[in-house]
Structures are given as C-alpha cells and as structure tokens.
Design an enzyme around this catalytic site. Structure first.
Site, short mmCIF file in Angstrom:
data_model
loop_
_atom_site.label_atom_id
_atom_site.label_comp_id
_atom_site.label_asym_id
_atom_site.label_seq_id
_atom_site.Cartn_x
_atom_site.Cartn_y
_atom_site.Cartn_z
N HIS A 47 41.76 14.78 59.85
CA HIS A 47 40.50 14.04 59.76
C HIS A 47 40.68 12.66 59.10
CE1 HIS A 47 36.39 12.91 59.07
NE2 HIS A 47 36.51 13.06 57.77
N HIS A 71 39.50 9.15 51.72
CA HIS A 71 38.05 9.20 51.50
C HIS A 71 37.49 10.57 51.13
CE1 HIS A 71 37.67 10.51 55.75
NE2 HIS A 71 36.51 11.00 55.37
N GLU A 75 36.12 14.48 46.67
CA GLU A 75 35.08 15.46 46.98
C GLU A 75 35.67 16.85 47.22
OE1 GLU A 75 31.84 14.35 47.39
OE2 GLU A 75 30.85 15.62 48.88
N ASP A 76 36.79 16.91 47.92
CA ASP A 76 37.28 18.20 48.40
C ASP A 76 38.56 18.70 47.76
OD1 ASP A 76 35.16 18.10 50.13
OD2 ASP A 76 36.31 17.32 51.82
N ASP A 258 21.09 -3.62 86.29
CA ASP A 258 22.08 -4.36 85.51
C ASP A 258 22.94 -3.43 84.68
OD1 ASP A 258 19.80 -3.73 84.21
OD2 ASP A 258 19.69 -5.55 83.00
MN MN Z 1 35.24 12.68 55.95
#
Ligand code: MN
Length: 489
Positions: A47, A71, A75-76, A258
C-alpha cells in the site's frame, strides 16, 4: 510494486535526483509494518509502495514521496512520529503527521461531509502536500476496494467522489481527479457504469479513433509544412464526466457528442497561436466555443487554447492547444510544481505566477488560517467558505459580512437579521467573515426589514439586490398610502 519501480520513475522525471532517502524510507516502512497484511491478503507494504508510486507519477518532490512511504507508520505500527523525525527530518515528519490527523476524519454521512470538507481545507492550509499524499493514498485504496465489504465500498466511494475528487481538481491535479471519479462511479452506479463502458469503450471508440486518425493526418501535415514541432493526441472524456453530462442534460449516451478532443502539444506559446491559425484556416471555428486560457488563465492556473471547429462531415471537433509545460501543469497541477521547477533551482520568474504566489503566501503567512485565507483569495478566486452551525457550506466573496451570509441562506433571514455569532462570539453585522468561520445569524422575527445603510458594507450582489428591492417596495407602500388613487392606475 517494488521500490525500484519508484526510484526509476523519480529518476525519469528528475535525472540525477538522490534517491537514497527514498530507499531508506522504504526499509523503515517495511520493517515497521512487518508481516501486517492488507484486507486483500497482500503484504501491507504494498500500500505505501503504491501510494509513493502514484506520487512519483505526478512528479511530487522527494520529501513527499518519503512521507508517502511512511504515511501509515505512526497509525498502524510501533514506530512513532518522533522516530520518523529523527530518521527523515522535520519536513517529512510534519507531512506524515498531517496525514495521520486527516485519517481521523471519518465520513459520517452526507450531512456531515461539509465538516469534513472544512477540516480538509484546514489541513491543506498547513501544507498542500499533505492533501496530495492523501489523494494518492485514497486512489490506491479505491483501486483495491474489491477486498472490502459492499457497504464500506459505497461509503468510501461516496466520500471520495464528494470530497477528494473535487479538491484534486481545485489543485489542478486532473489526472488523479479523473481516476478517482471513474472508480467511484463504478462502485456507486455499477449498472450505469457498465452500460456506458460498453457503449463507449467497445462500440464508439473504434469509430472515433478512425475519425481522430483522419484529423491527425490533416492537421499534422499542415503543421509540418510550417515547421511547427508538435505532438497530437486524441483524448477521450472519462466515463464519469459523460455520465454527469447525461444526467445534467437528460440525454442518452448517443446524444452526447463532445466525448473527445484532440490535443496539440507544441514547444512555444507562439506556436500555440500558429497552430490555432492553421486549424481555423482548415475548418470553420464555432466562436461560441473558443476559449483562450493562455491569454486569460483559469483561476487555478490552467492554460490552453480551446477551439471547436466544424470538422470533416461538419462534425464538431474540439482542439486543445498548449505547450509541454502547460500540459504537465494541467495533468499534475500543484504537485509537480513544488518540485519540478523550484527544487531544481529554476528561477521563480520561470514558474507560473500562481505557483509563485502560493510559495510566497506560504512563506509570509503567520499561521495556517491566514495561509488558507490568502490562498483562497489570491489563487482560487476571491472566495471564502463559511459554515452554518449545521455544517452547510456557503461560498462567498472575500470580505463578506454576516449580512451577505444571511441573504445567502435565505432572503427572510437576511431581512430579519440583527446580529451574528462568528465561531460562537457575538459580532456586529458589518464584521468581516474569514475562511472556515462558523456563522450563526440571529434574527428578530418582528423586524420590519433590512436597513438601507447595510448597502455600505455588503459585498454580494444578492444582498445588495434584496436590500434595494425591499427599500423600493416599502417606499412604494408608503407612497400608496399617501395617494389612495395610486392602485387604480
Ligand atoms: Mn494509507
């Protein structure tokens, strides 16, 4: 996805870039996530790798890509923001922190989405790159939605379509907006999606491609005669925008014409106008659909010349003419600029004016609130977003007052307002609203009508018109009272 693919992509866009920090961030994330798995069953590291790859594709700078790899770490996993700061510096840690904060915003139904929107704008104010990473993160989550239960699929798709895709567009990152929209469309309206996909991809595109090839040959040879270096591509509208058009205009797919445009990419601005001249000399233009966004760029910086001509068989055919630089800007927006031009040491004069402005604003702004305010006013248009206590958003010109807001909610609210609370504090009616303010209008139901003096400070046309209308009507009323015969005429 491997780290090598990311490094390759970065080196392609920025020859000579130092990618060692990217590799280190990968190792760090790999160990932190350990043997965690995604819902799909694949190793979790896939990920952040995909997120970082999307960022590399849109030409994000190296710090952004590093933050993309990291990122989900705080958190994890057991590794903290402090660890990231020590290893990768303040800047990367700040970006990761911004994303961690954003991930706490949960979608709680359509009614609360304005609130999410507000938080999103505030996060964006801290550093626009936080949003860019969030887009990449979200895009990969959308691509892997199949692994989630049905109701979650819908929720995430809905939220992405309503919040993320429009902001990506606002920041000029069209490539991400289109991709997100089509995936969301597929999950939210699967039947419509399948129908359009079939008609478009299978039936229509073959025929259109032949037509596009014909045009390419005609225009290409004329450009060559005039020694204009160029590249011509056929560009198809994405499925979601076609569907939107069908909804808007209540039309069937076959009635939407279009659905494609030809994009001509040349070296210089002068060549853009030469190419335009050539096209207009071959086919008659429809002047109603001629737009010169090079002379007058869109507020988000978009530049191109758009023209629609009556092509072979009188068929309406749109051309978009632009330079390579304009093309990259249009696809990758803000993400590309931060890195691409500036961090390569190119002088500020060479960068588009709006990017310079963002950078200057970011440097000078005292706080995020001010940054947001400035960026809205100066870059995205002279607009601010303010909120009702229920979280509904109202888009007003900058320097608007509670009276403008009241009229934007409802004429009666405007006519009967006496004071306002901004962010919970009582304020006079002529106070100036700021971006992100929450405004509550206090009304007096017995109030006869607006005060003519409000015209001195209101900013919106709507408020001005309504106040004048009321004044005119009440003058007329008193006039009528004095002249009993008036009504008979
Ligand atoms: Mn993520």
């Amino acid at each position: 996805m491997t780290i090598e693919q990311i490094v390759e992509q970065v080196e392609k866009n920025q020859p000579g870039a130092d990618c060692s920090i990217i590799r280190r961030a990968y190792e760090f994330a790999l160990h932190a996530h350990g043997d965690q798995k995604r819902k799909s069953g694949e190793p979790y590291i896939q990920h952040p790798l995909h997120t970082a790859f999307i960022l590399a594709q849109i030409r994000a700078d190296i710090t952004t890509i590093v933050a993309g790899l990291l990122h989900d770490v705080p958190e994890d996993t057991k590794r903290t923001l402090e660890d990231i700061k020590k290893e990768f510096g303040e800047d990367a840690a700040r970006l990761v922190e911004g994303i961690t904060k954003l991930s706490k915003i949960r979608y709680r139904g359509i009614k609360r989405y304005r609130e999410s929107l507000r938080k999103m704008f505030l996060a964006m104010a801290e550093d626009l790159r936080v949003m860019v990473i969030k887009f990449a993160d979200r895009l990969h989550n959308l691509r892997t939605l199949d692994a989630l239960p049905k109701d979650k699929q819908k929720r995430i798709a809905q939220e992405s379509l309503e919040i993320y895709a429009p902001i990506a567009g606002l920041l000029g990152i069209w490539s991400l907006r289109w991709q997100m929209e089509d995936i969301c469309f597929k999950y939210l309206y699967p039947e419509d999606y399948k129908k359009i996909e079939y008609k478009y991809e299978i039936e229509r595109k073959t025929e259109l491609n032949q037509y596009i090839e014909r045009i390419k040959i005609i225009v290409g040879s004329r450009l060559k005669e005039d020694r204009i270096k160029h590249q011509i591509d056929g560009r198809f509208k994405h499925l979601y925008s076609i569907w939107q058009k069908m909804q808007e205009k209540q039309r069937k797919f076959d009635e939407i014409h279009d659905v494609f445009a030809l994009r001509i990419i040349v070296d210089t601005v002068a060549d853009c106008y030469k190419a335009l001249g050539i096209i207009h000399s071959i086919w008659k233009p429809n002047y109603a659909r001629f737009k010169d966004y090079i002379a007058v760029p869109k507020p988000n910086g978009y530049r191109s010349i758009h023209t629609t001509v009556f092509g072979p068989e009188g068929r309406a055919t749109e051309f978009q003419i632009r330079t390579k630089e304009m093309h990259e800007e249009a696809l990758y927006g803000i993400a590309a600029h931060w890195n691409y031009k500036l961090q390569r040491g190119e002088s500020l004069e060479k960068t588009p004016r709006w990017v310079q402005e963002i950078l200057e604003i970011q440097r000078e702004a005292k706080d995020s609130q001010q940054f947001l305010q400035e960026i809205k006013v100066n870059i995205f248009r002279d607009r601010i977003f303010v909120f009702t206590p229920k979280g509904d958003v109202h888009d007003l010109p900058s320097n608007s007052t509670p009276v403008d807001f009241a009229y934007s909610v409802h004429t009666d609210i405007g006519n009967k307002c006496v004071a306002a609370r901004i962010n919970g504090r009582m304020t006079p009616l002529e106070a100036t609203l700021k971006n992100g303010d929450m405004v509550e209008v206090i009304i007096d139901p017995n109030r006869a009508g607006p005060n003519y003096d409000w015209l001195d400070f209101v900013k919106t046309r709507r408020a001005r018109v309504k106040i004048k209308q009321y004044a005119k009507r009440s003058r007329l009323d008193s006039f009528k009272r004095f002249l009993p015969g008036f009504n008979k005429k």
